[in-house]
Design a protein around this motif. Structure first.
Motif, short mmCIF file in Angstrom:
data_model
loop_
_atom_site.label_atom_id
_atom_site.label_comp_id
_atom_site.label_asym_id
_atom_site.label_seq_id
_atom_site.Cartn_x
_atom_site.Cartn_y
_atom_site.Cartn_z
N MET A 110 0.85 -1.17 0.00
CA MET A 110 0.00 0.00 0.00
C MET A 110 0.90 1.24 0.00
O MET A 110 1.85 1.32 0.74
CB MET A 110 -0.90 -0.01 1.24
CG MET A 110 -1.80 1.17 1.30
SD MET A 110 -2.87 1.18 2.73
CE MET A 110 -4.19 0.17 2.13
N SER A 111 0.57 2.19 -0.85
CA SER A 111 1.35 3.42 -0.90
C SER A 111 0.73 4.46 0.02
O SER A 111 -0.45 4.43 0.31
CB SER A 111 1.42 3.95 -2.32
OG SER A 111 0.13 4.28 -2.77
N THR A 112 1.56 5.38 0.46
CA THR A 112 1.07 6.44 1.32
C THR A 112 1.27 7.78 0.62
O THR A 112 2.19 7.96 -0.16
CB THR A 112 1.82 6.47 2.67
OG1 THR A 112 3.21 6.69 2.40
CG2 THR A 112 1.64 5.18 3.43
N LEU A 113 0.38 8.68 0.89
CA LEU A 113 0.46 10.02 0.33
C LEU A 113 0.91 10.99 1.41
O LEU A 113 0.46 10.90 2.55
CB LEU A 113 -0.90 10.47 -0.21
CG LEU A 113 -1.44 9.72 -1.41
CD1 LEU A 113 -2.83 10.23 -1.75
CD2 LEU A 113 -0.52 9.88 -2.59
N LYS A 114 1.75 11.90 1.03
CA LYS A 114 2.19 12.92 1.96
C LYS A 114 1.58 14.24 1.52
O LYS A 114 1.77 14.68 0.39
CB LYS A 114 3.72 13.02 1.96
CG LYS A 114 4.25 14.05 2.90
CD LYS A 114 5.75 14.10 2.84
CE LYS A 114 6.27 15.18 3.76
NZ LYS A 114 7.73 15.33 3.65
#
Length: 70
Positions: free
Chosen positions: A1-5
């Protein structure tokens, strides 16, 4: 899962080669113009261009109105 900043961009204003930090992020561009007019009277009639995203900064540029007096 990718995370957004999520990162808020900082505004800065430019006029006649001068970089002016944002006097208040809660102010509109028109309110900033009104605040800067006592120090830079030409800004009262200047046009505003922007915002232009440069890195983590949103740049607004005040350009003097060109015309003749009178």
């Amino acid at each position: 899962m990718s995370t957004l900043k999520v990162e808020a961009l900082v505004r800065e204003f430019h006029y006649n080669g001068i970089r002016i930090p944002d006097p208040g992020p809660d102010l509109s561009v028109e309110q900033v113009r009104d605040l800067l007019t006592p120090n830079y009277p030409e800004i009262a009639t200047a046009s505003v261009s922007g915002p232009e995203a440069t890195g983590s900064v949103l740049r607004y540029t005040f350009s003097r109105a060109i015309g003749t007096k009178g």
